[in-house]
Design an enzyme around this catalytic site. Structure first.
Site, PDB file in Angstrom:
ATOM      1  N   ALA A  89      -4.742   7.742  -3.798  1.00 47.83           N
ATOM      2  CA  ALA A  89      -3.398   7.289  -4.175  1.00 47.83           C
ATOM      3  C   ALA A  89      -3.533   5.825  -4.594  1.00 47.83           C
ATOM      4  O   ALA A  89      -3.349   4.909  -3.786  1.00 47.83           O
ATOM      5  CB  ALA A  89      -2.446   7.438  -3.000  1.00 47.83           C
TER       6      ALA A  89
ATOM      7  N   SER B 101       0.842  -1.191   0.000  1.00 45.34           N
ATOM      8  CA  SER B 101       0.000   0.000   0.000  1.00 45.34           C
ATOM      9  C   SER B 101       0.879   1.244   0.000  1.00 45.34           C
ATOM     10  O   SER B 101       2.049   1.175  -0.389  1.00 45.34           O
ATOM     11  CB  SER B 101      -0.922  -0.043   1.223  1.00 45.34           C
ATOM     12  N   ASN B 102       0.356   2.395   0.432  1.00 40.90           N
ATOM     13  CA  ASN B 102       1.158   3.622   0.498  1.00 40.90           C
ATOM     14  C   ASN B 102       0.696   4.461   1.700  1.00 40.90           C
ATOM     15  O   ASN B 102      -0.205   4.064   2.420  1.00 40.90           O
ATOM     16  CB  ASN B 102       1.042   4.399  -0.815  1.00 40.90           C
ATOM     17  N   HIS B 103       1.326   5.620   1.877  1.00 40.20           N
ATOM     18  CA  HIS B 103       1.110   6.427   3.087  1.00 40.20           C
ATOM     19  C   HIS B 103      -0.119   7.332   3.043  1.00 40.20           C
ATOM     20  O   HIS B 103      -0.314   8.133   3.956  1.00 40.20           O
ATOM     21  CB  HIS B 103       2.332   7.309   3.340  1.00 40.20           C
ATOM     22  N   SER B 104      -0.923   7.260   2.008  1.00 45.24           N
ATOM     23  CA  SER B 104      -2.064   8.179   1.910  1.00 45.24           C
ATOM     24  C   SER B 104      -2.981   8.064   3.142  1.00 45.24           C
ATOM     25  O   SER B 104      -3.335   6.969   3.563  1.00 45.24           O
ATOM     26  CB  SER B 104      -2.866   7.871   0.642  1.00 45.24           C
TER      27      SER B 104
END
Ligand code: C5P
Length: 213
Positions: free
Chosen positions: A89, A22-25
């Site tokens: 994101a 995943s990502n930091h959004s």
């Protein structure tokens, strides 16, 4: 009534039943825009990846995990929408084959994951006959902010793009004040500096309303 579709948050791309990439959004930008649009009297649908945020009041919330699920929800809602604002994101890749059981660790063996590209949801919307729908994208860059944002605006056939620079050592993820560059389809550029996402939500929706929402 004006109908607005907003996407927010990260997507989660599963590796096996217990792991994902995943990502930091945080989803904060999209949720602020959803709240502001609701206050302006719009009918708001928010398609959101996993976040720690509370659902904004009187907003229709559709929760999803993967980019594929986000695409499915967005394509279903698109025909009913006057405006789409994609703050999500979306993970650029997903795991080629998701393991049904937890992948076991093997001693002294590296793990290789094969990733495949996810569909670009916004590009797909831009490629469809959009009549008088307003399409807004976001662009997060570490370099060549203006050039990359202008290219995405064109490639994805957008009306407006909001570009933010990810500065070394800082983050746009979270609630610090940030700088944005807005570029519209006529090439008009506007820099807005050091504002909270709450303030930026108003500025962005003012701009969207100038497009006829
Ligand atoms: O190309 P890039 O990922 O920087 O583009 C960002 C914009 O495109 C954002 O508005 C994002 O929500 C959208 N996007 C999308 N589907 C993807 C990747 C990005 O809709 N697979």
């Amino acid at each position: 009534m004006r109908r607005i579709l907003i996407t927010a948050g990260p997507t989660r791309e599963h590796i096996d039943p217990v792991r994902f990439i995943s990502n930091h959004s945080t989803g904060e930008f999209g949720y602020e825009i959803a709240k502001e649009a609701k206050e302006r009297g719009c009918l708001v649908t928010l398609v959101s990846g996993p976040t720690a945020l509370k659902a904004p009041k009187a907003v229709r919330l559709i929760t999803i995990e993967s980019a594929i699920a986000m695409r499915r929800a967005v394509l279903k809602e698109f025909p009913k929408s006057d405006c789409v604002i994609m703050t999500a994101a979306v993970s650029d890749w997903r795991v080629l084959s998701i393991a049904k059981k937890k992948i076991k660790k093997r001693r002294n063996k590296n793990m290789v994951l094969e990733l495949v590209e996810n569909p670009d949801i916004l590009k797909e919307l831009g490629g469809m006959k959009k009549k008088d729908k307003i399409l807004v994208g976001f662009s997060l860059e570490t370099e060549d902010l203006e050039k990359n944002a202008a290219r995405k605006l064109k490639e994805k056939n957008l009306d407006l793009i909001i570009a933010t620079r990810l500065k070394a050592g800082s983050t746009v993820f979270g609630n610090s004040n940030i700088d944005i560059l807005m570029i519209d389809r006529f090439g008009k550029r506007a820099n807005v500096c050091h504002k909270s996402k709450r303030e930026l939500a108003k500025i962005i929706l003012d701009r969207v309303e100038e497009f006829g929402l």
